[in-house]
Every structure is written in structure tokens, then in C-alpha cells.
Design an enzyme around this catalytic site. Structure first.
Site, PDB file in Angstrom:
ATOM      1  N   ASP A 149      62.255  20.493-105.545  1.00  0.00           N
ATOM      2  CA  ASP A 149      62.249  21.955-105.393  1.00  0.00           C
ATOM      3  C   ASP A 149      63.529  22.419-104.699  1.00  0.00           C
ATOM      4  OD1 ASP A 149      61.622  24.604-105.067  1.00  0.00           O
ATOM      5  OD2 ASP A 149      60.213  24.284-103.423  1.00  0.00           O
ATOM      6  N   ASP A 179      65.420  28.672-107.359  1.00  0.00           N
ATOM      7  CA  ASP A 179      64.144  28.055-107.014  1.00  0.00           C
ATOM      8  C   ASP A 179      63.519  27.314-108.195  1.00  0.00           C
ATOM      9  OD1 ASP A 179      61.887  27.340-105.671  1.00  0.00           O
ATOM     10  OD2 ASP A 179      60.905  29.287-105.865  1.00  0.00           O
TER      11      ASP A 179
END
Ligand SMILES: *[C@@H]1O[C@H](CO)[C@@H](O)[C@H](O)[C@H]1NC(C)=O
Ligand SMILES: *[C@@H]1O[C@H](CO)[C@@H](O)[C@H](O)[C@H]1NC(C)=O
Ligand SMILES: *[C@@H]1O[C@H](CO)[C@@H](O)[C@H](O)[C@H]1NC(C)=O
Ligand SMILES: *[C@@H]1O[C@H](CO)[C@@H](O)[C@H](O)[C@H]1NC(C)=O
Ligand SMILES: *[C@@H]1O[C@H](CO)[C@@H](O)[C@H](O)[C@H]1NC(C)=O
Ligand SMILES: *[C@@H]1O[C@H](CO)[C@@H](O)[C@H](O)[C@H]1NC(C)=O
Length: 410
Positions: free
Chosen positions: A280, A89
Site C-alpha cells: 500500500d 494510494d
């Protein structure tokens, strides 16, 4: 055509302007009663780990594989090492794993006190007297537990054990929306954003890279000198703002030959912290703010010569003819500062051939911010150059293992 579209949105919420309307200013890494010496302490600790990694092997390499909605990395924690998988992440900092077994069974676990620099950099914590944290993501995922330190072991062939990595030893967590495959079922999240608690920051590494395959091929997350862009790669600077997120400067969007008439205030990061585009790896599908999203749909409808179909959960679908081989689909281009990032149809449509449907895999953003998700990053070699302040990217066949081999040998 299920599954539901927004499977994971692992963007750390404390930095989302829409969740913090009272503090309408740039989210700041060091905004929590910050102290230079605390960050200096963490920076020095990271430098020591980097030196220790360099002494043990040429570069850290971790296996990465697709699983339903995101990319999982395998690594090991504790003494003796316990292997676990965590979602990769780049939209958050905290590294955490579920404390299934008693952490005391590991010889190297230590809880961090509330007064520790690591604890003090957390946006939300309480003291009792250990550092109890609470950390939430954009899709209502969250983790709560104790911030501790552990030895992490990287790599199977030539393992490097690095001591004293701060991580969340999670006692309560939910990952993914209630109907997603990850709900209640994730072993953890590997935060790779720019804040001091992310893995890349704690390792003191200046670069990392990945290449997300669109099938089940295992690829590599590389750090340091092995994370090299090729000479043909394009690059775009990260927007220079005091946020842990990787903001890119999106200046326009084209569909085929048409530049969408998007007002530049829609795409640009505003001085009050709203707007902008973040890359992201923990968000499945790209989210675009309006009117950019509406204009994208409109351009696709006018350029694609197929009947529009209504499908629950999707904003725009087309019906495919029985033989779809002749269907022409435009290239989508994000005009970034200094470089164009082009997406073939496979990066922005999901196809269900048995149902004869083609559905847009880019959704309207529920936040005042656009997010470039991992589906759009597939088959692209991405190098996050933290020291150089830029993202390098190049189209690649990430399923072709030779890419990993080439990159590793450099
Ligand atoms: C987005 O910003 C506008 C004003 O800039 C505000 O009215 C709106 O509530 C914000 N939306 C969200 C989801 O925060
Ligand atoms: C900053 O660090 C110094 C030295 O460690 C300490 O004395 C001071 O109280 C800290 N200030 C804040 C605001 O945390
Ligand atoms: C927006 O566009 C106007 C006119 O083209 C330009 O002057 C301005 O600098 C742009 N703003 C940003 C933030 O790109
Ligand atoms: C932020 O600034 C933009 C324009 O620069 C404005 O449209 C928006 O309303 C502002 N949002 C907030 C929450 O202040
Ligand atoms: C494709 O659509 C059919 C019919 O709606 C559905 O049963 C099937 O699960 C879908 N496949 C995928 C991969 O979504
Ligand atoms: C990518 O590489 C894999 C493995 O070498 C190969 O099977 C596949 O056909 C390649 N895909 C494309 C689009 O070239």
C-alpha cells in the site's frame, strides 16, 4: 522523537476484515448486488480511454514527490484544467479531490446519477438523485461528496486530456489522524487499487510503476508500456483473490541470517479473509501482525549491539553512540512467493542523529492483516503488472533522475 508513527493509513476500510466481522469471507470487487454488464460497461469505457491515450502520446507520466507521510501526484482536473495534488494510494480505488470552487465553473463537470454503473460499484452511496458517496480509510480518514465525471489532464510536456473519468467531488473530508500533517489539508487521493473506479482501471492500463525517493526528488508515476521492469527485476505474483487490494504472498521473514519462527498462518491470507500482506503506497510505515512483529523486535534486540532506549510512540529504539559509523545493522528480508525482498536498515529504521536514536519503523498491525508501507518501498523500482498478475521490484536509487529517463525512453 516525534512525529507520531502512523501518519497515514489510506487503506480502504470496507475491505478490511476487522471492520466487517459479520461478512467473514473474501472481500469481493463485485459483491454489491453486482452485475456483469455493469462491469463490462466500465471495462469498455476504460478501453476507449486507453485507445484515446495511445493516440495522443506514448505513455502517461505524472510527477511524484514525498510530502511528510506519503507521496503526492500532481495532475489537473476540469476545463479549464485546475492543477491539484493527490496522495498516491494503491490501497484504495476512489479518485477524489476537494470541490473548493463550484464544480459548475468547469465546462466538463457532470454529476453522475445514482443509477450509473460507476455509482453502483461504490460500497456506500445514497441517492438524491445524484450519487452521494461516503468513503473511509483505515486511519479514520474519510471523504464524502458527489460522484461526478470530469476531464483529467495528464502530463505537462505533451498533455493528454481524458474525458469522463469518474471521481469524488468531495464536500467533506479529513485525511490523516488528528495530529498528522495532512489532517484537513489534503487536496485528494488518487486510488490505484484493482477495483473499477481506480485511476489505473479507468484508464484501462495494464501496468503502472513508481520509484519512491527518500529525499525531495520528484520521480515519475508511469503507465502502460513505459512502466517496464528491467531484466534484473524480481517478481512475485499478486495473491489471486477477488479483492481490490494488492495482496502479496509473504512466506517468511529473516533478520540477518535468522529466519524468524513465525507460524505460517500468521502471514498467510486465510480463506475467511483475515491475515495476508498488502502492498500500500498510502500507508506510511509497515504494519505487521503478531507474533511476527514481536519476533522481529526480539531478533533485532538480540542482533544489534546497542542499548535499547524507550521513546514515546515507538515500539523499539536504540541509543546510538556519538560516532555511529561502526554500527552494524542486519538486512531485513521478506520472503515472498518466488522472490526475496530485502530491506537495508534505511528502509526499516528512522534515525534521529541529534537525539542519538535509531527507532524501528515497522509497527504492530491494528488489523488482522499486514501492510507494506511506503517508507519500506523507498528506493525500489516497483512495477504493478495488473494484466500479468504480478509485482516486479528491484532496488534502485530513486533520487537518481537517470532511472526515470531510462524507463521513459524504453
Ligand atoms: C482478529 O481476528 C481475531 C480472530 O481471528 C478476532 O478475535 C480479533 O477481534 C480480530 N481483530 C481485529 C482487530 O479485528
Ligand atoms: C443487470 O443488468 C441488467 C441489464 O442492464 C438489468 O436488467 C438487471 O436488472 C441487472 N441486475 C442487477 C442485479 O442489477
Ligand atoms: C504451512 O506450513 C505447513 C508445514 O510446513 C505446510 O504444510 C502448509 O502448506 C503451510 N501453509 C501455507 C498456507 O503456506
Ligand atoms: C479466520 O481463520 C483463521 C484460521 O484460518 C482463524 O484463526 C480466525 O479466527 C478466523 N477469523 C474469523 C474472524 O473468522
Ligand atoms: C530529534 O530529536 C530531537 C530531540 O528529541 C527533536 O527536538 C527533533 O525534533 C528530532 N528530529 C526529528 C527529525 O525528529
Ligand atoms: C543517488 O543518486 C543521487 C543523485 O544522482 C546521488 O546524489 C546519491 O548519492 C545517490 N545515492 C546513493 C546511495 O548512491
Amino acid at each position: 522523537m516525534p512525529p507520531p508513527p502512523l501518519l497515514l493509513l489510506l487503506l480502504f476500510v470496507a475491505v478490511l476484515p476487522s471492520f466487517a466481522p459479520a461478512t467473514a469471507q473474501f472481500p469481493c470487487i463485485d459483491s454489491h448486488g453486482g452485475n456483469f454488464s455493469r462491469l463490462e460497461f466500465l471495462r469498455r469505457a476504460a478501453m476507449l480511454r486507453k485507445a484515446s491515450l495511445q493516440a495522443t502520446q506514448t505513455g502517461v507520466q505524472l510527477p511524484v514527490r514525498w510530502s511528510s507521510a506519503g507521496y503526492l501526484v500532481d495532475l489537473a482536473i476540469g476545463t479549464p484544467p485546475l492543477v491539484f495534488s493527490a496522495m498516491l494510494d494503491t490501497g484504495s480505488d476512489l479518485v477524489w479531490t476537494q470541490c473548493f470552487s463550484q464544480p459548475s465553473e468547469s465546462l466538463t463537470y457532470a454529476a453522475l446519477p445514482c443509477t450509473s454503473p460507476q455509482c453502483q460499484t461504490l460500497p456506500r452511496f445514497s441517492c438524491s438523485p445524484d450519487c452521494h458517496y461516503s468513503y473511509s480509510y483505515g486511519d479514520t480518514s474519510y471523504t464524502k461528496g458527489v460522484l461526478g465525471t470530469e476531464t483529467f489532464t495528464f502530463g505537462a510536456a505533451d498533455p493528454a486530456a481524458i474525458t469522463g473519468i469518474a471521481f469524488g467531488c468531495s464536500t467533506v473530508s479529513e485525511v490523516g489522524a488528528e495530529n498528522s500533517p495532512f489532517f484537513s489539508n489534503s487536496a485528494g487521493i488518487l486510488g490505484m487499487a484493482r477495483g473499477p473506479l481506480s485511476l489505473v482501471s479507468q484508464l484501462g492500463e495494464e501496468r503502472f510503476s513508481y520509484c519512491f525517493a527518500s529525499d525531495d526528488t520528484t520521480t515519475a508515476l508511469l503507465f502502460g508500456s513505459s512502466a517496464n521492469p528491467s531484466p534484473q527485476a524480481s517478481s512475485t505474483p499478486f495473491v489471486n483473490v477477488p479483492s481490490p487490494l494488492y495482496y502479496l504472498s509473504l512466506q517468511g521473514i529473516s533478520v540477518g541470517a535468522t529466519l524468524l519462527p513465525i507460524p505460517n498462518t500468521t502471514l498467510a491470507l486465510q480463506s475467511n479473509g483475515t491475515g495476508g500482506l498488502v502492498i500500500d503506497s498510502g500507508t506510511t510505515f509497515t504494519l505487521l501482525t503478531d507474533p511476527a512483529h514481536a519476533m522481529l523486535k526480539q531478533a533485532l534486540v538480540s542482533q544489534i549491539d546497542l542499548p535499547v532506549a524507550t521513546v514515546a510512540g515507538y515500539d523499539l529504539c536504540f541509543s546510538l553512540p556519538p560516532d555511529a559509523s561502526g554500527v552494524a545493522l542486519p538486512i531485513l528480508v521478506f520472503h515472498l512467493d518466488g522472490a526475496d525482498m530485502a530491506f537495508p536498515a534505511a528502509n526499516y529504521f528512522v534515525v534521529n542523529s541529534s537525539a542519538g536514536l535509531l527507532c524501528l519503523a515497522i509497527f504492530g498491525s491494528p488489523f488482522n492483516l499486514s501492510i507494506l508501507g511506503n517508507f519500506q518501498q523507498q528506493n525500489m523500482h516497483l512495477v504493478y503488472d495488473l494484466a500479468g498478475g504480478k509485482l516486479s521490484f528491484e532496488p534502485a536509487n530513486c533520487s537518481d533522475r537517470s532511472l526515470v529517463d531510462v524507463v521513459t525512453k524504453k
